[in-house]
Design an enzyme around this catalytic site. Sequence first.
Site, mmCIF file in Angstrom:
data_model
loop_
_atom_site.group_PDB
_atom_site.id
_atom_site.type_symbol
_atom_site.label_atom_id
_atom_site.label_comp_id
_atom_site.label_asym_id
_atom_site.label_seq_id
_atom_site.Cartn_x
_atom_site.Cartn_y
_atom_site.Cartn_z
ATOM 1 N N GLY A 255 31.385 32.285 -35.059
ATOM 2 C CA GLY A 255 30.107 31.892 -35.804
ATOM 3 C C GLY A 255 30.370 30.668 -36.622
ATOM 4 O O GLY A 255 29.485 30.188 -37.292
ATOM 5 N N GLU B 131 38.785 38.170 -30.045
ATOM 6 C CA GLU B 131 37.622 37.177 -30.855
ATOM 7 C C GLU B 131 38.480 36.976 -32.250
ATOM 8 O O GLU B 131 38.585 37.681 -33.021
ATOM 9 C CB GLU B 131 36.640 38.117 -31.281
ATOM 10 N N HIS C 264 34.469 45.443 -33.628
ATOM 11 C CA HIS C 264 34.154 43.963 -33.834
ATOM 12 C C HIS C 264 34.420 43.713 -35.284
ATOM 13 O O HIS C 264 34.320 44.528 -36.150
ATOM 14 C CB HIS C 264 32.334 43.883 -33.743
ATOM 15 N N ASN D 71 26.221 39.441 -27.504
ATOM 16 C CA ASN D 71 25.907 40.352 -28.939
ATOM 17 C C ASN D 71 24.964 39.702 -29.799
ATOM 18 O O ASN D 71 25.292 38.817 -30.466
ATOM 19 C CB ASN D 71 27.597 40.387 -29.395
ATOM 20 N N TRP D 72 23.982 40.402 -29.729
ATOM 21 C CA TRP D 72 22.640 39.814 -30.365
ATOM 22 C C TRP D 72 22.863 40.053 -32.031
ATOM 23 O O TRP D 72 22.365 39.562 -32.769
ATOM 24 C CB TRP D 72 21.327 40.485 -30.007
ATOM 25 N N LYS D 73 23.772 40.995 -32.496
ATOM 26 C CA LYS D 73 24.088 41.280 -33.821
ATOM 27 C C LYS D 73 22.724 41.680 -34.370
ATOM 28 O O LYS D 73 21.975 42.081 -33.634
ATOM 29 C CB LYS D 73 24.810 39.953 -34.320
ATOM 30 N N GLY E 239 28.131 35.531 -29.113
ATOM 31 C CA GLY E 239 27.179 35.735 -30.254
ATOM 32 C C GLY E 239 25.960 34.535 -30.326
ATOM 33 O O GLY E 239 25.105 34.817 -29.528
ATOM 34 N N SER F 144 32.649 31.165 -31.080
ATOM 35 C CA SER F 144 31.876 30.095 -30.540
ATOM 36 C C SER F 144 31.611 29.416 -29.137
ATOM 37 O O SER F 144 32.163 28.222 -28.942
ATOM 38 C CB SER F 144 32.470 29.358 -31.742
ATOM 39 N N GLU G 263 33.302 41.861 -37.611
ATOM 40 C CA GLU G 263 32.278 42.163 -38.671
ATOM 41 C C GLU G 263 32.307 43.485 -39.142
ATOM 42 O O GLU G 263 31.739 43.730 -40.388
ATOM 43 C CB GLU G 263 30.845 41.638 -38.228
HETATM 44 P P1 13P Z 1 29.745 33.783 -31.996
HETATM 45 O O1 13P Z 1 29.807 33.547 -30.347
HETATM 46 O O2 13P Z 1 28.400 33.304 -32.882
HETATM 47 O O3 13P Z 1 30.633 32.712 -32.498
HETATM 48 O O4 13P Z 1 29.953 35.127 -32.147
HETATM 49 C C1 13P Z 1 30.962 35.510 -31.554
HETATM 50 C C2 13P Z 1 31.040 37.099 -31.669
HETATM 51 O O5 13P Z 1 31.416 37.626 -32.691
HETATM 52 C C3 13P Z 1 30.746 37.856 -30.472
HETATM 53 O O6 13P Z 1 31.009 39.334 -30.632
#
Ligand code: 13P
Length: 248
Positions: A172, A166, A94, A9-11, A232, A211, A96
Site C-alpha cells: 500500500g 509480501e 497477512h 485481496n479486497w481487504k 491489494g 504495490s 495487516e
Molecule cells: P497493495 O497491492 O495495495 O500494496 O497490497 C498488497 C497486499 O497486501 C495484498 O495482500
Amino acid sequence: MRRSLVVGNWKMNGTRASAELLAKGIIAGLGSDHADIAVCVPYVYLPYVAELVKDTALALGAQNVADQSSGAYTGEISASMLKEVGCTYALVGHSERRSYYGDTNESVAARFRQAQEQNIIPVLCVGETLEQREQDQTFAVINEQLDAVINLVGIAAFSAAVIAYEPVWAIGTGKTASDEQAQEVHHYIRQYIAAKDQVIADKIQILYGGSAKPDNAKGLFAMPDIDGGLIGGASLDAESFLKIYHSI
Ligand code: 13P
C-alpha cells in the site's frame, strides 16, 4: 512447469453492490485459461460473490480463517464455514493481521492447519518490515514465519498450499520491491523449502505482493521464482486486476 496464480485481496473495502460489480467485471474479462485467478472477498460478501463465480474460472478466497474448528470464539469464522460458502483459498498471516490484530506465527500455523483440514488452500503470507530489512533480518524473519508452520503441519502439507512474499514496506506504499529484490527472496524461500523437500519446492506457487500494478507486474512475473501476485489496491478495479492477470 508451475501454473501461475493471481489473487486479489479486497481487504475491508466496498459494498455488496460494488463487490458484485467487481466480480462481474473480472469474470467478463477472464479470457483464456492461462493462469489461476482468485479474489479474497470480505466475509459477508462471500455468498454473493460465490453465486457469481459458479462455473467460472474465478476462484473464491477468504482473507483469514479461525485458528479453531468451532466453538465459543466470538467474531471468528471457521474453515468449515468458508468451505460451505465455496472458498477455495484463505489468506493466513497477512501482515495487516499480524501487525494490527496480533496474529502470531503460532496462530498463523493453526489457521493454516484449519484451512487444510477443510481442503481450503492456505495462502501463507510472509515478509519483513522495513526496519527488519535494514537490519539484514529479512531471511531470519522469513525462516521463523515458515518454520512455525512447518513445525506444526510438516513440510508435506506445503504440497497443497501457496506462499505469498509480501514485504511489509511495499504494501500500500507505492514502493514495489524491484524485480531482483523480489526474486532474491522468492529464490531464498524456494531453496528453504527445497532443503526439506525438493519436489514440493519445485511445485509450490510463490506469489509476490506489495504495490503490484499493471505497469510493474510483467517484470515481476518474468522472474523465475515469482509465480504470480497477491494484489491489494489494484485488485479493486476490474480493469487493472485483469491487466495484471493478463500480463502473466
Ligand atoms: P497493495 O497491492 O495495495 O500494496 O497490497 C498488497 C497486499 O497486501 C495484498 O495482500
